[in-house]
Motif scaffolding. Structure first.
Motif, PDB file in Angstrom:
ATOM      1  N   THR A  43       0.812  -1.207   0.000  1.00  0.00           N
ATOM      2  CA  THR A  43       0.000   0.000   0.000  1.00  0.00           C
ATOM      3  C   THR A  43       0.849   1.263   0.000  1.00  0.00           C
ATOM      4  O   THR A  43       2.032   1.221   0.362  1.00  0.00           O
ATOM      5  N   ASP A  59      -9.644  -4.230  -1.366  1.00  0.00           N
ATOM      6  CA  ASP A  59      -9.096  -4.635  -2.654  1.00  0.00           C
ATOM      7  C   ASP A  59     -10.174  -4.464  -3.708  1.00  0.00           C
ATOM      8  O   ASP A  59     -11.366  -4.490  -3.407  1.00  0.00           O
ATOM      9  N   TYR A 108     -12.364   0.510  -2.736  1.00  0.00           N
ATOM     10  CA  TYR A 108     -11.920  -0.877  -2.645  1.00  0.00           C
ATOM     11  C   TYR A 108     -13.054  -1.621  -1.937  1.00  0.00           C
ATOM     12  O   TYR A 108     -13.081  -1.694  -0.710  1.00  0.00           O
ATOM     13  N   SER A 151      -1.445  -5.657  -5.027  1.00  0.00           N
ATOM     14  CA  SER A 151      -1.952  -5.180  -3.739  1.00  0.00           C
ATOM     15  C   SER A 151      -1.689  -6.146  -2.590  1.00  0.00           C
ATOM     16  O   SER A 151      -1.587  -5.727  -1.447  1.00  0.00           O
TER      17      SER A 151
END
Length: 177
Positions: A43, A59, A108, A151
């Motif tokens: 991140t 996510d 997200y 991610s």
């Protein structure tokens, strides 16, 4: 002497760190039914702060987040700093929420909750850990950052232990968070 007086004592601070370290050790080594997984969450610095504040990770891909379960361990890698920021344990399994949370303007929607176990006052430089990690074939590779262009990544038990040791050491050398 009351508890408030004890809080300022150096021995009390050291005892708190030692106790936290023992709890982390117990949690990290405990295996629930099935195998606990370990994740590297990648991140930005700004989103890292929001993750810590809200105790949530998000996510864009449901399939990726669906692999994470309560009891899994998570480590936070901060991109531009190239440092390991914190270690946590997943406390709430995957869920969907479209409410804005992160400052980068993205939603997200696939999320999970976590509790921070260790957040040292000084983050851990990641580069020195690279040659010890299975993620890089336990070799010193000059292009190590390329694998972090995502991610989140699953970690082997060995890598999980390397990161736990590094972050625990950084925490024990610093002040109580």
């Amino acid at each position: 002497m009351g508890e408030l007086n004890l809080l300022g004592e150096a021995d009390f601070s050291r005892a708190q760190r030692d106790l936290r370290s023992a709890v982390v050790e117990a949690i990290a080594s405990y295996r629930v039914t099935g195998e606990r997984r370990c994740w590297l969450l990648i991140t930005s610095g700004e989103n890292y702060i929001r993750n810590m504040e809200g105790r949530i990770w998000g996510d864009e891909r449901k399939a990726r987040i669906a692999q994470v379960q309560p009891g899994d361990l998570v480590y936070f890698y901060i991109t531009k700093l190239m440092q390991l920021g914190a270690m946590g344990i997943v406390t709430r399994g995957p869920y969907e929420d479209h409410a804005p949370h992160w400052r980068d303007g993205k939603i997200y929607p696939y999320r999970f909750g976590f509790t921070v176990m260790i957040r040292p006052p000084i983050q851990v430089p990641f580069r020195p850990l690279v040659p010890m990690l299975d993620l890089y074939g336990r070799a010193d590779t000059p292009n190590w950052g390329q694998s972090l262009q995502t991610s989140m990544l699953p970690l082997t038990p060995h890598d999980c232990e390397v990161l736990r040791t590094a972050i625990n050491q950084a925490d024990s050398e610093g002040a109580v968070a």
